[in-house]
Design a protein around this motif. Sequence first.
Motif, PDB file in Angstrom:
ATOM      1  N   ASN A   1       0.823  -1.190   0.000  1.00 20.63           N
ATOM      2  CA  ASN A   1       0.000   0.000   0.000  1.00 20.63           C
ATOM      3  C   ASN A   1       0.870   1.258   0.000  1.00 20.63           C
ATOM      4  O   ASN A   1       2.044   1.225   0.367  1.00 20.63           O
ATOM      5  CB  ASN A   1      -0.908   0.033   1.233  1.00 20.63           C
ATOM      6  N   GLY A   2       0.268   2.369  -0.411  1.00 19.84           N
ATOM      7  CA  GLY A   2       0.894   3.673  -0.280  1.00 19.84           C
ATOM      8  C   GLY A   2       2.286   3.785  -0.869  1.00 19.84           C
ATOM      9  O   GLY A   2       2.522   3.487  -2.044  1.00 19.84           O
ATOM     10  N   ALA A   3       3.212   4.191  -0.020  1.00 15.10           N
ATOM     11  CA  ALA A   3       4.579   4.450  -0.469  1.00 15.10           C
ATOM     12  C   ALA A   3       5.231   3.212  -1.057  1.00 15.10           C
ATOM     13  O   ALA A   3       5.968   3.292  -2.047  1.00 15.10           O
ATOM     14  CB  ALA A   3       5.404   4.981   0.707  1.00 15.10           C
ATOM     15  N   SER A   4       4.974   2.054  -0.460  1.00  9.43           N
ATOM     16  CA  SER A   4       5.601   0.826  -0.960  1.00  9.43           C
ATOM     17  C   SER A   4       5.139   0.488  -2.369  1.00  9.43           C
ATOM     18  O   SER A   4       5.932   0.042  -3.207  1.00  9.43           O
ATOM     19  CB  SER A   4       5.280  -0.351  -0.026  1.00  9.43           C
ATOM     20  N   ARG A   5       3.873   0.694  -2.647  1.00 14.31           N
ATOM     21  CA  ARG A   5       3.360   0.424  -3.993  1.00 14.31           C
ATOM     22  C   ARG A   5       4.050   1.314  -5.017  1.00 14.31           C
ATOM     23  O   ARG A   5       4.439   0.853  -6.098  1.00 14.31           O
ATOM     24  CB  ARG A   5       1.852   0.634  -4.021  1.00 14.31           C
TER      25      ARG A   5
ATOM     26  N   THR B   1      15.047   0.983   5.310  1.00 12.83           N
ATOM     27  CA  THR B   1      13.689   1.496   5.078  1.00 12.83           C
ATOM     28  C   THR B   1      13.283   2.551   6.103  1.00 12.83           C
ATOM     29  O   THR B   1      12.123   2.962   6.135  1.00 12.83           O
ATOM     30  CB  THR B   1      12.663   0.340   5.112  1.00 12.83           C
TER      31      THR B   1
ATOM     32  N   ARG C   1      10.843   5.403  -0.436  1.00 11.75           N
ATOM     33  CA  ARG C   1      10.144   5.275   0.837  1.00 11.75           C
ATOM     34  C   ARG C   1       9.310   3.993   0.819  1.00 11.75           C
ATOM     35  O   ARG C   1       8.668   3.679  -0.181  1.00 11.75           O
ATOM     36  CB  ARG C   1       9.235   6.483   1.078  1.00 11.75           C
ATOM     37  N   TRP C   2       9.313   3.278   1.950  1.00  6.62           N
ATOM     38  CA  TRP C   2       8.590   2.022   2.077  1.00  6.62           C
ATOM     39  C   TRP C   2       7.665   2.088   3.289  1.00  6.62           C
ATOM     40  O   TRP C   2       8.049   2.587   4.346  1.00  6.62           O
ATOM     41  CB  TRP C   2       9.567   0.852   2.216  1.00  6.62           C
ATOM     42  N   SER C   3       6.459   1.571   3.125  1.00  8.95           N
ATOM     43  CA  SER C   3       5.482   1.604   4.218  1.00  8.95           C
ATOM     44  C   SER C   3       5.871   0.678   5.348  1.00  8.95           C
ATOM     45  O   SER C   3       5.638   0.968   6.518  1.00  8.95           O
ATOM     46  CB  SER C   3       4.093   1.219   3.696  1.00  8.95           C
ATOM     47  N   ARG C   4       6.459  -0.475   5.006  1.00  9.29           N
ATOM     48  CA  ARG C   4       6.902  -1.459   5.993  1.00  9.29           C
ATOM     49  C   ARG C   4       8.280  -1.954   5.589  1.00  9.29           C
ATOM     50  O   ARG C   4       8.590  -2.035   4.396  1.00  9.29           O
ATOM     51  CB  ARG C   4       5.948  -2.659   6.067  1.00  9.29           C
TER      52      ARG C   4
ATOM     53  N   ASP D   1       8.421  -4.870   3.115  1.00  9.24           N
ATOM     54  CA  ASP D   1       8.050  -4.618   1.726  1.00  9.24           C
ATOM     55  C   ASP D   1       9.270  -4.533   0.815  1.00  9.24           C
ATOM     56  O   ASP D   1       9.193  -4.900  -0.368  1.00  9.24           O
ATOM     57  CB  ASP D   1       7.243  -3.326   1.620  1.00  9.24           C
TER      58      ASP D   1
END
Length: 271
Positions: free
Chosen positions: A2-6, A52, A88-91, A94
């Motif tokens: 989701n979000g930044a990771s996508r 991350t 940037r990564w959400s987790r 990821d």
Amino acid sequence: MNGASRDALAGARERLDALTESTSVDVTALAGELASVTALLDRESGLRRALTDPAQPAEGKAELVRRLLGGQVSGEAADLVAGMARSRWSRSRDLADALEELADTADLIAAQRAGGLDDVEDELFRFGRIAAGSTELRAALHDRTAPATSKSELLHGLLGGRVHPVTERLVVRLVGAPRGRSLEGGIESLSKLAAARRGRTVAEVVSAVPLDDRQKQRLGDALARIYGRPVHLNIDVDPSVLGGLRVRVGDEVINGSIADRLEEAARRMAG
């Protein structure tokens, strides 16, 4: 994701495509290197978090990648991972998941270059069906007490010389490092990646009898009209369907089998 990771994964895919457009890049070696970095991040949770951490400068994280991987992998692999570290990564997980996808994609690009991508798609599906139908094989591959080397030897014995080398590498890597996935789920993910290389959607088809080439073509054309893109058919035969077809595309089921119509009629009568 989701979000930044996508967004980060989308950028990494674009960089991989640009990198592998050059025929001078050894795509098979690149796939192995990216898989090795994935394994490293799985083992080293602290490193994964460091790469991350949104509080750290992007260029500092990229430099950390270069220091760690310099001389261990090719410059192309190090640059690709460094670019991912800048994102940037959400987790933290990821990043490792994205690297795994890029490793698998690189192997599929190797198959595509050699004109064997269709074979890989079909072989992945067939292996999944064989494993699903063999209790003994499934138990051996899911045995958590068995070392990865023994599972790899088993797979090399089963697949070696019988399937495309890329199919063998992908299955061995999946079984050796499932990363929380079931064998069935991993095979399905690989099949979708393979189809995506040709801009196609995967349809899993269950038929009571084998379909001839004309029937396959008509079904493929019909599904392409529904989904607006070419559709790759993975076809399985199950006499219990009694007639018609059962088609699954992603989470959507197009149900046209006689058996299911009878079950629906029975439910209505009982209700």
